[in-house]
Design an enzyme around this catalytic site. Structure first.
Site, mmCIF file in Angstrom:
data_model
loop_
_atom_site.group_PDB
_atom_site.id
_atom_site.type_symbol
_atom_site.label_atom_id
_atom_site.label_comp_id
_atom_site.label_asym_id
_atom_site.label_seq_id
_atom_site.Cartn_x
_atom_site.Cartn_y
_atom_site.Cartn_z
ATOM 1 N N GLY A 40 49.355 28.583 -10.496
ATOM 2 C CA GLY A 40 48.494 29.204 -9.532
ATOM 3 C C GLY A 40 47.236 28.324 -9.593
ATOM 4 C CB CYS A 189 50.142 35.460 -15.403
ATOM 5 S SG CYS A 189 50.037 35.062 -13.524
#
Ligand SMILES: [Zn+2]
Length: 257
Positions: A40, A189
């Site tokens: 990300g 995450c």
């Protein structure tokens, strides 16, 4: 070294900025950055670093693209699902700008191989998601005398810090977090959730700070901001900045004895 007419055209919007200029653009073309973690943070960072014309990349990630990555890992598309992230990232770069030089590794980076994987880079950008890896990367950067830009994001909080622990007055990433996390894998995450734009903000800001490091001593934008940690808040939108002190007893960068 000079830039061809095609390159001058491609980077015209940088070259007219007095803070970058022609000298800055030429310098960027000669720089080598290692991007560790193509998730990300690494994905949008890579897009902007390629966009700014950094000439050479080492891309390191041992993961495979999953469909659940696509909401934030902006270099990957549906056809990359099931393929290696490093290989897919190289394909993205080749499509984006064939003038860039790319090396990849799909090894998991650790204390044993980090030095070899980072060798020769002018800057390391670490966007990995666990402390054990981040500390191994930091220690390798100190040993190789390579600056480190460390970026992390969790929920709506991002962090981007620049470290040069090999310098006498500058902290390393280990000075900041200590030794407690060496064995800990904090990949949260999946449980925590992540808004793609939050990772994108952190990653694009990391790319901007990387350009500052790479242009140090070249143009006005070159201000590495060693030891500054910028904290990005996505819930109450804003940023604040901490100054990290060098820990004389740090086992990564302190003076032995
Ligand atoms: Zn340190």
């Amino acid at each position: 070294m000079s830039l061809s007419p095609a390159r001058l055209d491609r980077f015209a919007r940088h070259i007219v900025l007095p803070e970058i200029g022609g000298a800055g653009q030429v310098a960027l073309a000669g720089k080598h950055i290692a991007v560790i973690g193509l998730g990300g943070i690494g994905s949008p960072a890579l897009q902007y670093l390629a966009g700014v014309g950094v000439g050479r990349f080492t891309l390191v990630d041992d993961d495979v693209v999953d469909a659940s990555n696509l909401q934030r890992q902006t270099i990957f598309t549906a056809r990359d699902v099931g393929h290696g992230k490093a290989t897919s990232a190289r394909r993205w770069l080749a499509n984006f700008d064939e003038a860039l030089t790319v090396e990849i590794s799909d090894s998991r980076i650790d204390a044993d191989n980090a030095g070899r994987l980072l060798e020769g880079a002018d800057l390391v950008l670490d966007g990995t998601d666990n402390f054990a890896t981040r500390l191994a990367v930091s220690d390798a950067c100190v040993a190789e005398r390579t600056p480190l830009l460390s970026a992390a994001v969790g929920r709506f909080q991002g962090q981007v810090g620049a470290f040069a622990g090999h310098l006498a007055d500058s902290p390393c990433y280990r000075c900041f977090v200590g030794d407690a996390f060496d064995a800990e894998d904090c990949d949260t995450c999946a449980e925590d959730g992540m808004l793609g734009a939050m990772a994108g903000w952190t990653g694009s800001f990391a790319a901007m700070q990387a350009v500052r490091v790479l242009l140090a001593g070249v143009s006005r934008f070159g201000d590495p901001q060693w030891g500054k940690l910028h904290m990005l808040d996505g819930l109450q939108p804003g940023m604040r900045t901490l100054t990290i002190a060098k820990d004389p007893a740090c086992k990564g960068c302190g003076v032995p004895g």
